[in-house]
Design a protein around this motif. Structure first.
Motif, PDB file in Angstrom:
ATOM      1  N   UNK A  34       0.777  -1.234   0.000  1.00 52.23           N
ATOM      2  CA  UNK A  34       0.000   0.000   0.000  1.00 52.23           C
ATOM      3  C   UNK A  34       0.809   1.284   0.000  1.00 52.23           C
ATOM      4  N   UNK A  35       2.147   1.206   0.067  1.00 46.32           N
ATOM      5  CA  UNK A  35       2.965   2.419   0.098  1.00 46.32           C
ATOM      6  C   UNK A  35       2.999   3.088  -1.273  1.00 46.32           C
ATOM      7  N   UNK A  36       3.171   4.420  -1.313  1.00 44.24           N
ATOM      8  CA  UNK A  36       3.278   5.125  -2.605  1.00 44.24           C
ATOM      9  C   UNK A  36       4.433   4.618  -3.460  1.00 44.24           C
ATOM     10  N   UNK A  37       5.543   4.256  -2.808  1.00 45.98           N
ATOM     11  CA  UNK A  37       6.713   3.804  -3.566  1.00 45.98           C
ATOM     12  C   UNK A  37       6.430   2.487  -4.291  1.00 45.98           C
ATOM     13  N   UNK A  38       5.669   1.604  -3.646  1.00 42.63           N
ATOM     14  CA  UNK A  38       5.357   0.337  -4.313  1.00 42.63           C
ATOM     15  C   UNK A  38       4.247   0.534  -5.351  1.00 42.63           C
ATOM     16  N   UNK A  39       3.272   1.365  -5.049  1.00 40.00           N
ATOM     17  CA  UNK A  39       2.188   1.614  -6.002  1.00 40.00           C
ATOM     18  C   UNK A  39       2.705   2.268  -7.291  1.00 40.00           C
ATOM     19  N   UNK A  40       3.807   3.008  -7.190  1.00 39.04           N
ATOM     20  CA  UNK A  40       4.425   3.608  -8.374  1.00 39.04           C
ATOM     21  C   UNK A  40       4.763   2.558  -9.437  1.00 39.04           C
ATOM     22  N   UNK A  41       5.049   1.331  -9.004  1.00 47.86           N
ATOM     23  CA  UNK A  41       5.424   0.282  -9.951  1.00 47.86           C
ATOM     24  C   UNK A  41       4.288  -0.085 -10.904  1.00 47.86           C
ATOM     25  N   UNK A  42       3.062   0.294 -10.566  1.00 55.56           N
ATOM     26  CA  UNK A  42       1.947   0.103 -11.502  1.00 55.56           C
ATOM     27  C   UNK A  42       2.156   0.940 -12.769  1.00 55.56           C
ATOM     28  N   UNK A  43       2.955   1.999 -12.659  1.00 60.49           N
ATOM     29  CA  UNK A  43       3.141   2.938 -13.767  1.00 60.49           C
ATOM     30  C   UNK A  43       4.479   2.746 -14.471  1.00 60.49           C
ATOM     31  N   UNK A  44       5.108   1.588 -14.215  1.00 61.90           N
ATOM     32  CA  UNK A  44       6.357   1.211 -14.893  1.00 61.90           C
ATOM     33  C   UNK A  44       6.124  -0.130 -15.583  1.00 61.90           C
ATOM     34  N   UNK A  45       6.182  -0.156 -16.903  1.00 61.74           N
ATOM     35  CA  UNK A  45       5.974  -1.426 -17.612  1.00 61.74           C
ATOM     36  C   UNK A  45       7.114  -2.393 -17.332  1.00 61.74           C
ATOM     37  N   UNK A  46       6.775  -3.656 -17.239  1.00 61.45           N
ATOM     38  CA  UNK A  46       7.778  -4.694 -17.019  1.00 61.45           C
ATOM     39  C   UNK A  46       8.723  -4.819 -18.209  1.00 61.45           C
ATOM     40  N   UNK A  47       8.216  -4.646 -19.416  1.00 70.43           N
ATOM     41  CA  UNK A  47       9.020  -4.900 -20.613  1.00 70.43           C
ATOM     42  C   UNK A  47       9.338  -3.649 -21.425  1.00 70.43           C
ATOM     43  N   UNK A  48       9.304  -2.497 -20.800  1.00 70.18           N
ATOM     44  CA  UNK A  48       9.738  -1.289 -21.481  1.00 70.18           C
ATOM     45  C   UNK A  48       9.031  -1.049 -22.803  1.00 70.18           C
ATOM     46  N   UNK A  49       9.805  -0.998 -23.890  1.00 68.99           N
ATOM     47  CA  UNK A  49       9.255  -0.676 -25.215  1.00 68.99           C
ATOM     48  C   UNK A  49       8.649  -1.883 -25.930  1.00 68.99           C
ATOM     49  N   UNK A  50       8.643  -3.051 -25.299  1.00 66.94           N
ATOM     50  CA  UNK A  50       8.181  -4.268 -25.985  1.00 66.94           C
ATOM     51  C   UNK A  50       6.706  -4.191 -26.373  1.00 66.94           C
ATOM     52  N   UNK A  51       5.936  -3.335 -25.713  1.00 62.08           N
ATOM     53  CA  UNK A  51       4.516  -3.198 -26.072  1.00 62.08           C
ATOM     54  C   UNK A  51       4.335  -2.666 -27.489  1.00 62.08           C
ATOM     55  N   UNK A  52       5.377  -2.058 -28.051  1.00 61.59           N
ATOM     56  CA  UNK A  52       5.305  -1.576 -29.427  1.00 61.59           C
ATOM     57  C   UNK A  52       5.528  -2.701 -30.430  1.00 61.59           C
TER      58      UNK A  52
END
Length: 434
Positions: A34-52
């Motif tokens: 529940x910490x802000x620092x861990x919730x921030x990880x929702x906004x970092x993709x696991x695979x970077x540019x691979x979604x393209x």
């Protein structure tokens, strides 16, 4: 709600596409999530540019971190419990290190780190040890508990068994990301029998070992990793997107240092440009912030920054050609000169990119990046290094594979209508097989 013995009064679960459910029974883990620092990880993709490249690859570091936690929880609660060489006093330490191991990743991760000379592991430790909510939650376990968690992630913790569970050649981190990344990219390469591997894992003094009867499941795991790296992680189209991303950041940094007057000032980048970023500034960065700037910079007066941002946002990526540095360096130098003649800046539009992977290696004392091998537990109690028993693993042990690609904007080259000779020379070199 009360929490006797540090447990939640009722178990919490996350529905998960890979592990079906993530189980949380400890108040400490629930509070960390529940910490802000861990919730921030929702906004970092696991695979970077691979979604393209693989449109399903939108999963986050948050997903993955919960997955690693769940695998470690299962190891401890289902496999290691009551075994002689497992100290259950290390349980919460392992769970916290698993959950927080990727805490310091920045937006687009490795590309971002290279440009700004950052290290996500250093930021992970800084977040855990700094003035953060994560630190406050961990400190409830004792003043030195955050330091122990940081040491596990840094691989310096005194109990090497604990370290190996989270970071080794067969660890919870890899077991989660191979399956998770395969699921979200829609491929089958990353699938292996994790259930079997967990059942045959055994704790030993300084590492997790595998019962001999589970050798074939481990072979499958190693080959899955090999295939995922070359089919997914090093996919040339994803690398083309990374190349453009990297060049955008380099260009923005160069313009800032050259006192360029941005229409949209890169306020979130100032400390990065000056290489004086602190934890507070770093935690403000996520991929939504970066993409905001890329969209805004499409309107900048600098033609290179505007073009590169437009290419990334609208997926107009560079083309690529096979390249062999040992045979083609003269062509590389020729292309640089031809690009300059054509008015195309080779610093931003001609990129040689290399990818390299070592799927499995055994311990070689004194060598750089020496690795602890995977050991098999034989029926007589002896430990044997995996490649000595497996012909499949022996065949790939210690063999590094490297791939080189040359990236370039084919559309800009084909538009050289007033410089036809230069255009023909460039295309002739690019189309030559090495």
């Amino acid at each position: 709600m009360t929490y006797p013995n540090g447990k939640l009064s009722e178990e919490k679960v996350f529905k998960d596409p890979v592990h079906r459910y993530i189980h949380v029974r400890d108040k400490l883990i629930w509070d960390l999530i529940g910490t802000p620092e861990f919730q921030r990880l929702r906004r970092i993709r696991q695979l970077g540019t691979t979604y393209l490249t693989f449109h399903g690859a939108e999963h986050s570091r948050f997903n993955h971190s919960l997955g690693v936690y769940e695998i470690i929880r299962r190891m401890i609660d289902d496999v290691f419990v009551d075994r002689e060489q497992w100290d259950n006093n290390e349980r919460l330490l392992c769970l916290c290190a698993a959950l927080l191991h990727d805490l310091g990743h920045g937006p687009f991760s490795h590309s971002f780190e290279k440009v700004f000379h950052l290290d996500h592991e250093e930021f992970t430790r800084a977040i855990i040890l700094g003035d953060t909510q994560i630190n406050k939650v961990l400190s409830r376990m004792g003043k030195d508990f955050p330091k122990k968690v940081a040491e596990v992630i840094a691989k310096t913790y005194e109990n090497k068994l604990v370290v190996s569970m989270i970071s080794s050649q067969i660890d919870a981190d890899r077991m989660d990301y191979l399956q998770r990344d395969a699921y979200f990219t829609g491929v089958s390469y990353g699938q292996f029998d994790m259930e079997r591997i967990l059942r045959v894992m055994r704790p030993r003094e300084d590492q997790v070992v595998i019962k001999k009867s589970g050798m074939h499941a481990v072979e499958d795991y190693i080959m899955s990793r090999y295939q995922m790296y070359w089919q997914i992680y090093f996919h040339p189209v994803s690398r083309a997107a990374e190349v453009i991303l990297t060049k955008i950041l380099h260009r923005a940094k160069h313009l800032h240092q050259d006192f360029y007057n941005f229409k949209t000032e890169p306020v979130h980048f100032y400390s990065l440009f000056e290489e004086e970023v602190n934890v507070h500034d770093y935690l403000k960065l996520d991929e939504s912030i970066i993409l905001f700037y890329f969209q805004a910079w499409m309107e900048e007066e600098d033609p290179i920054l505007a073009d590169l941002c437009s290419r990334f946002v609208n997926r107009n990526l560079f083309q690529y050609a096979e390249f062999n540095p040992s045979l083609q360096m003269q062509q590389w130098f020729d292309l640089i000169q031809l690009f300059k003649k054509a008015g195309i800046d080779p610093d931003y539009y001609l990129v040689l990119d290399s990818s390299s992977d070592l799927p499995y290696d055994f311990y070689r004392p004194g060598e750089e990046e020496e690795r602890m091998p995977i050991h098999l537990l034989m029926p007589n109690g002896e430990l044997r290094e995996l490649s000595r028993e497996s012909e499949i693993v022996e065949a790939i042990s210690g063999k590094r594979r490297t791939d080189h690609k040359l990236y370039y904007p084919l559309d800009l080259i084909e538009d050289l209508s007033t410089k036809r000779k230069v255009k023909e020379q460039i295309l002739e070199i690019l189309k030559k097989p090495y």
